[in-house]
Design a protein around this motif. Structure first.
Motif, short mmCIF file in Angstrom:
data_model
loop_
_atom_site.label_atom_id
_atom_site.label_comp_id
_atom_site.label_asym_id
_atom_site.label_seq_id
_atom_site.Cartn_x
_atom_site.Cartn_y
_atom_site.Cartn_z
N UNK A 1 27.10 16.46 -28.33
CA UNK A 1 26.12 15.86 -29.14
C UNK A 1 25.54 15.22 -29.80
N UNK A 2 26.41 13.74 -29.60
CA UNK A 2 26.18 12.39 -29.22
C UNK A 2 26.98 11.68 -28.85
N UNK A 3 26.21 10.59 -28.51
CA UNK A 3 26.65 9.25 -27.36
C UNK A 3 26.54 8.03 -28.65
N UNK A 4 28.25 7.13 -28.77
CA UNK A 4 27.54 5.87 -28.71
C UNK A 4 27.88 4.74 -27.49
N UNK A 5 27.33 4.18 -27.42
CA UNK A 5 26.94 3.25 -25.76
C UNK A 5 27.03 2.18 -26.79
N UNK A 6 27.75 1.15 -26.10
CA UNK A 6 28.00 0.04 -25.39
C UNK A 6 27.28 -1.20 -24.86
N UNK A 7 26.24 -2.01 -25.33
CA UNK A 7 25.23 -2.38 -23.85
C UNK A 7 25.98 -3.16 -22.90
N UNK A 8 27.42 -3.85 -23.16
CA UNK A 8 28.23 -4.69 -22.05
C UNK A 8 29.00 -2.98 -21.31
N UNK A 9 28.74 -2.96 -19.99
CA UNK A 9 29.39 -2.03 -19.30
C UNK A 9 30.04 -2.32 -18.04
N UNK B 1 24.26 -0.89 -21.00
CA UNK B 1 23.73 0.13 -21.73
C UNK B 1 21.98 0.66 -22.36
N UNK B 2 21.32 -0.37 -21.62
CA UNK B 2 20.29 0.13 -21.65
C UNK B 2 19.93 1.44 -20.69
N UNK B 3 20.78 1.04 -19.75
CA UNK B 3 20.00 2.37 -17.83
C UNK B 3 21.12 3.67 -18.48
N UNK B 4 21.92 3.23 -19.30
CA UNK B 4 22.94 4.44 -19.64
C UNK B 4 22.66 5.10 -20.75
N UNK B 5 21.99 4.90 -21.71
CA UNK B 5 20.76 5.50 -22.38
C UNK B 5 19.85 6.10 -21.44
N UNK B 6 18.85 5.32 -21.30
CA UNK B 6 17.83 5.97 -20.22
C UNK B 6 18.67 7.52 -19.43
N UNK B 7 19.86 7.24 -18.81
CA UNK B 7 20.32 8.24 -18.01
C UNK B 7 20.27 9.49 -18.94
N UNK B 8 21.23 9.02 -20.08
CA UNK B 8 21.47 10.21 -20.96
C UNK B 8 20.44 11.26 -21.23
N UNK C 1 21.86 12.43 -29.62
CA UNK C 1 21.35 11.55 -29.39
C UNK C 1 22.90 10.33 -29.49
N UNK C 2 21.74 9.19 -29.72
CA UNK C 2 22.53 7.56 -28.48
C UNK C 2 22.36 6.58 -30.18
N UNK C 3 23.14 6.37 -30.35
CA UNK C 3 23.34 5.52 -31.32
C UNK C 3 24.21 4.02 -30.38
#
Length: 534
Positions: free
Chosen positions: A53-61, A66-73, A81-83
């Motif tokens: 229900x919620x993903x906590x995403x770091x930018x440096x992967x 993290x921008x691309x991962x947020x878009x994919x999620x 929800x993404x934080x």
């Protein structure tokens, strides 16, 4: 041991394993199920396996930002929800992640972990309602019932609501001769529960007819409920008891029934028979009765306003529907239920309630119960831009108005203690040549005595109290003590008029005669509901 399936599942994505371990341990102590991933590839694999229900995403992967991962999620599961977690001093990165769908961002190192946990809690609370349709389909279903019908239409996942569904489901298997009694304050959803009960019974293929006993006067209710033999052919009133056939007849607000109709209702409940007004032929009742009231019928019996024999007969299978304040866990589901319903009704595309707005709904007093929540959501959708989310700003005014409208009226305003009237010499005399005042003080006619020596709010309460008492007493005298007629003449519903009487301490006047004089065209029946004879 807690049920793991009932715990919200969070996904933590960070290439720093130490941060993953610390955050995971903290969140698991707060009753979350936590899945960790050190790369985007593993995060996407986890999304395909678990109901997150919620993903906590770091930018440096290591494999994508993290921008691309947020878009994919958001492409895979828009409801998640993404934080965002960013490095210190990266506002541009944070803004890009917000544009891709993140609801909030935090900088590393985390200086305010409590703010992060609070944000997660609010986001999860909002997310609980997103999949309400899927959750409702998982609820226990009575044999042969569509998941969208019957007891499964009673929205909510709290222990109180689950118990309500179970009780209604069990009672739906009783013989049709046994009435169901729904109890609970105004606005909790008694009509909706009655409809859900009807759909759960063997009578679901037949009619469902609802009558509000407080919305009609004695003669009208008698005619509409039982029918009228005064006319023949096309003009003859059949009555709901006949029209419902083998279906369900729902009588709301039975606590408002006068004694004359209580006696007729007792015969309907106990012997399953009735007679039309003005007739003598006994008719059989084939349907099922569901009764409802927001009154405490035991108190009504003690006060001699409700028949004791009828009370014991209808109270064999009571169902108490809890107030919304007693089941706050249901608010997210109900909020999204009404959002979906009114969005379709108004042809709008509103799919989200922000975490702050959901938290605001959860903290509401909801004196108007589910009905009040529905009104607030409806108003918010009307003012919400198409495709946007319901925000705290959109809820603020509707919630304030709902709280004012639902304020209890049980306590009359405190009687003002008049201050001594100053001597005339203390008031400056008005010169005949001076310009006329824009607002002239009202005449000293008993309602306004001494108010000009009081503070504004005290004077307003004082005048309002005296005016209301005088107005109610006048209407009652004019109607010869008949509360229903007095309410009609006042443009009010009878329950509201009665509530005002109780609030301001106004008693019903005793009438000259102990019975109502029957006039031509009146339906046959017993004594008037308000002047009542033996």
């Amino acid at each position: 041991m807690p049920n793991e399936d009932a715990r919200p599942t969070l996904l933590l994505v960070d290439d720093d394993r130490r941060i993953l371990q610390v955050l995971a341990a903290q969140l698991e102590r707060q009753n979350y199920t936590v899945i960790t991933a050190s790369s985007s590839e593993r995060a996407l694999a986890a999304l395909a396996r678990a109901p997150i229900c919620l993903a906590l995403v770091d930018y440096h992967l290591p494999d994508m930002t993290g921008i691309e991962l947020t878009r994919r999620i958001k492409q895979m599961a828009p409801h998640i929800a993404v934080i965002a977690i960013t490095g210190q001093g990266n506002p541009k990165v944070a803004m890009q992640m917000l544009r891709e769908g993140a609801i909030e961002y935090f900088e590393k190192p985390l200086k305010e972990p409590d703010r992060l946990y609070d944000c997660i809690r609010k986001a999860v609370a909002a997310q609980e309602g997103v999949e309400f349709g899927a959750q409702l389909k998982k609820l226990p279903t009575a044999p042969g019932l569509d998941p969208e019908r019957g007891v499964n239409r009673i929205v909510g996942n709290s222990a109180a609501t689950r118990e309500l569904r179970l009780l209604v489901d069990r009672y739906s298997r009783l013989p049709a001769s046994e009435p169901l009694l729904l109890l609970g304050p105004t606005g909790v959803g008694k009509t909706h529960t009655a409809q859900a009960f009807h759909e759960s019974t063997a009578q679901s293929a037949h009619a469902f007819i609802e009558l509000n006993c407080a919305a009609m006067d004695l003669n009208t209710l008698d005619r509409v409920l039982f029918g009228n033999e005064a006319f023949t052919g096309v003009g003859r009133d059949t009555g709901a008891c006949a029209e419902v056939g083998k279906g369900t007849l729902f009588l709301d607000e039975i606590g408002e029934l006068p004694f004359h109709l209580q006696a007729r209702l007792l015969k309907l409940v106990d012997q399953r028979i009735y007679t039309r007004s003005g007739g003598h032929k006994t008719e059989s009742f084939e349907g099922r009765l569901v009764l409802a009231t927001n009154r405490d019928l035991a108190v009504e019996v003690q006060e001699k306003r409700f028949r004791e024999d009828l009370y014991h007969r209808v109270n064999q299978f009571p169902v108490r529907i809890p107030a919304l304040r007693d089941r706050p866990e249901d608010i997210p589901l109900l909020a999204y239920y009404f959002t979906d319903h009114y969005s379709r009704e108004f042809r709008r595309r509103i799919e989200r309630i922000t975490p702050g707005a959901m938290d605001m709904l959860r903290r509401g007093a909801w004196a108007g119960n589910v009905r009040g929540l529905a009104k607030v959501i409806k108003r918010a959708i009307v003012y919400c831009e198409d495709g946007a989310a319901i925000t705290e700003e959109l809820l603020r005014v509707p919630m304030e108005e709902e709280e004012r409208a639902s304020a209890p009226l049980d306590t009359p305003p405190p009687a003002a203690t008049p201050a001594p009237t100053p001597a005339p010499a203390q008031r400056p005399p008005r010169s005949p040549q001076s310009a006329p005042a824009l607002v002239q003080p009202p005449p000293q006619n008993g309602l306004y005595d001494d108010i000009f020596t009081m503070e504004y709010n005290q004077a307003k309460d004082h005048v309002l109290h005296r005016f209301t008492v005088a107005y109610l007493e006048h209407r009652l005298q004019e109607a010869n003590g008949n509360i229903t007629l007095a309410a009609t003449n006042s443009g009010m519903l009878r329950p509201n008029f009665s509530k005002k009487m109780k609030q301001f301490g106004v008693d019903k006047p005793t009438t000259r005669l102990g019975f109502r004089v029957k006039r031509r065209g009146d339906a046959a029946g017993g004594p008037d509901d308000e002047t009542g004879g033996p």
